[in-house]
Design an enzyme around this catalytic site. Structure first.
Site, PDB file in Angstrom:
ATOM      1  N   GLU A   4       0.832  -1.201   0.000  1.00  0.00           N
ATOM      2  CA  GLU A   4       0.000   0.000   0.000  1.00  0.00           C
ATOM      3  C   GLU A   4       0.876   1.264   0.000  1.00  0.00           C
ATOM      4  O   GLU A   4       0.929   2.017   0.966  1.00  0.00           O
ATOM      5  CB  GLU A   4      -0.954  -0.047   1.198  1.00  0.00           C
ATOM      6  N   HIS A  23      -4.274   3.278   5.156  1.00  0.00           N
ATOM      7  CA  HIS A  23      -4.270   2.073   4.336  1.00  0.00           C
ATOM      8  C   HIS A  23      -4.835   2.387   2.956  1.00  0.00           C
ATOM      9  O   HIS A  23      -5.290   3.489   2.681  1.00  0.00           O
ATOM     10  CB  HIS A  23      -5.118   0.980   4.992  1.00  0.00           C
ATOM     11  N   GLU A  61      -8.938   4.403   4.817  1.00  0.00           N
ATOM     12  CA  GLU A  61      -8.678   3.711   3.557  1.00  0.00           C
ATOM     13  C   GLU A  61      -8.682   4.769   2.451  1.00  0.00           C
ATOM     14  O   GLU A  61      -9.700   5.398   2.185  1.00  0.00           O
ATOM     15  CB  GLU A  61      -9.743   2.650   3.292  1.00  0.00           C
TER      16      GLU A  61
END
Length: 421
Positions: free
Chosen positions: A175, A304, A380
């Site tokens: 990531e 993330h 995210e």
């Protein structure tokens, strides 16, 4: 004698080159998006990876969801036939994965910026420069990875008595947008002339751990772009040889191993370990967080990819919620409201077990459930699936800007809610 010396040096060079692994390529690999409608389809879909060589990009949760799967040229027709037989609808979202990866090639020699992705050495050199230039930064090595790489922290504090916000990045190796965004925010906190950013650095302390998984991160640059875990041999083997790594965001000791897709398969991407708290990287992070006085860190944010979510505790359940869940929802909503103003990116917010999938042992849940930090979340980042884990580098700055705007709104709302009291 000189000839022998030259031959010896050439032999050493050849041996070094032979031992250096070459980076995996994904020419003509496709990324499929499969739409699983019901439990019957789901149970059969879960078995696909046992018979066909595929790479499922995220955990399999429930039905009525889509799942992205990488499939090489040799298995594409078989995979499509399996989906057809299961009556699982699908679309191809990436025709050539290598071509997409090439859009974010890394310049090893480029100075630190937020227009491209950088190797670990460039990120760490930039941290060193910032630490040398600013006396209000306290920079530490909080521990070392399995392969001996330092795990770095930066604490920004301009005034005694402030409460702190902790930002954590790249616990999952692949990531890359995570550490890119965390360092973008840190750069804004240090160097921005924006009055609001300057106020945030005066009224709050900031603790940043931009790279929790340095071994895995280096491995994604040098060997396997799709690697997720750390690089410790975990004691298991399969037909391809020894298995490596623990998913460190499944290894924290808070409802560890209670739920999650394939967390018990030691050779899969999501293996949570044989027991909790086994990985030196997360132990270093936990010890570092615990080194501060109770009540000092008031917000913990893990970054993330992907999906554009603000995921709140808890992850282990979709029916159990924290006592101050409504308060955290209001704070998360403020982040979403701030972020959307920059480029229109919509962030969905709520408990991770409810919105995303049920999974145990995550950092944000440990920070809330064990350390008592009153606001914790996983952010995210972009996008919602067009590029997924392989977000092109030309979007790094936009991601940084929208997250910074969201962060401003989040902190303001958290202050109104009494989080920093």
């Amino acid at each position: 004698m000189k000839v022998q010396l030259v031959l010896a040096l050439l032999s050493l060079a050849a041996l070094a080159n032979a031992r250096k692994p070459s980076a995996a390529r994904y020419d003509n690999f496709k990324v499929y998006r499969a739409f699983v409608e019901d439990n019957e389809q789901l149970e059969e879909f879960k078995k696909v990876h046992q018979h066909i060589q595929v790479h499922i990009l995220h955990e399999i949760g429930g039905p009525n969801r889509s799942y992205d799967v990488i499939v090489g040229p040799l298995f594409q027709k078989v995979f499509e036939k399996v989906l057809h037989d299961l009556e699982v609808k699908y679309e191809i979202i990436v025709e050539d994965l290598q071509a997409l990866l090439d859009e974010s090639s890394v310049d090893e020699d480029a100075p630190m910026d937020w227009e491209t992705y950088h190797p670990l050495s460039t990120i760490y050199d930039w941290l060193d420069d910032q630490c040398a230039e600013h006396d209000y930064l306290e920079c530490k090595v909080i521990g070392h990875s399995h392969e001996g790489r330092p795990i770095r922290s930066v604490k920004l504090s301009k005034r005694e008595g402030n409460k702190a916000i902790l930002l954590e990045g790249n616990i999952h190796a692949m990531e890359w947008i995570s550490s890119a965004t965390v360092t973008f925010i840190l750069n804004q906190l240090i160097n921005s002339k924006d009055a609001e950013m300057q106020r945030l650095t005066e009224e709050y302390d900031w603790i940043v751990v931009p790279m929790v998984n340095p071994d895995g991160f280096v491995y994604t640059h040098e060997v396997e772009r799709l690697w997720r875990k750390n690089r410790r041999p975990n004691g298991y083997t399969n037909t391809s040889g020894p298995c490596f790594g623990i998913d460190m965001n499944r290894n924290f000791d808070f409802h560890w191993s209670g739920a999650g897709w394939n967390i018990e398969d030691p050779c899969d991407h999501w293996f949570g370990g044989d027991e909790p708290n086994t990985e030196r990287e997360i132990l270093a992070l936990q010890d570092f967080v615990s080194s501060f006085q109770d009540g000092y860190i008031r917000a913990y944010m893990a970054f993330h990819a992907y999906g554009q979510y603000v995921l709140l505790p808890y992850g282990h359940s979709n029916t159990e919620f924290p006592p101050n869940y409504d308060q955290m929802m209001r704070i998360a909503a403020a982040f979403a409201d701030g972020a959307v103003d920059a480029y229109g990116s919509v962030f969905t917010y709520g408990a991770s077990g409810l919105l995303n999938y049920v999974v145990s042992g995550a950092a944000k849940d440990w920070a809330y459930g064990v350390k008592g930090i009153p606001f914790t979340c996983t952010i995210e980042l972009r996008d919602k699936g067009t590029f997924g884990f392989f977000l092109p580098s030309n979007q790094i700055t936009e991601v940084g800007v929208e997250v910074t705007e969201g962060l401003k709104s989040l902190v303001a709302k958290a202050d109104d809610e009494g989080i920093f009291d």
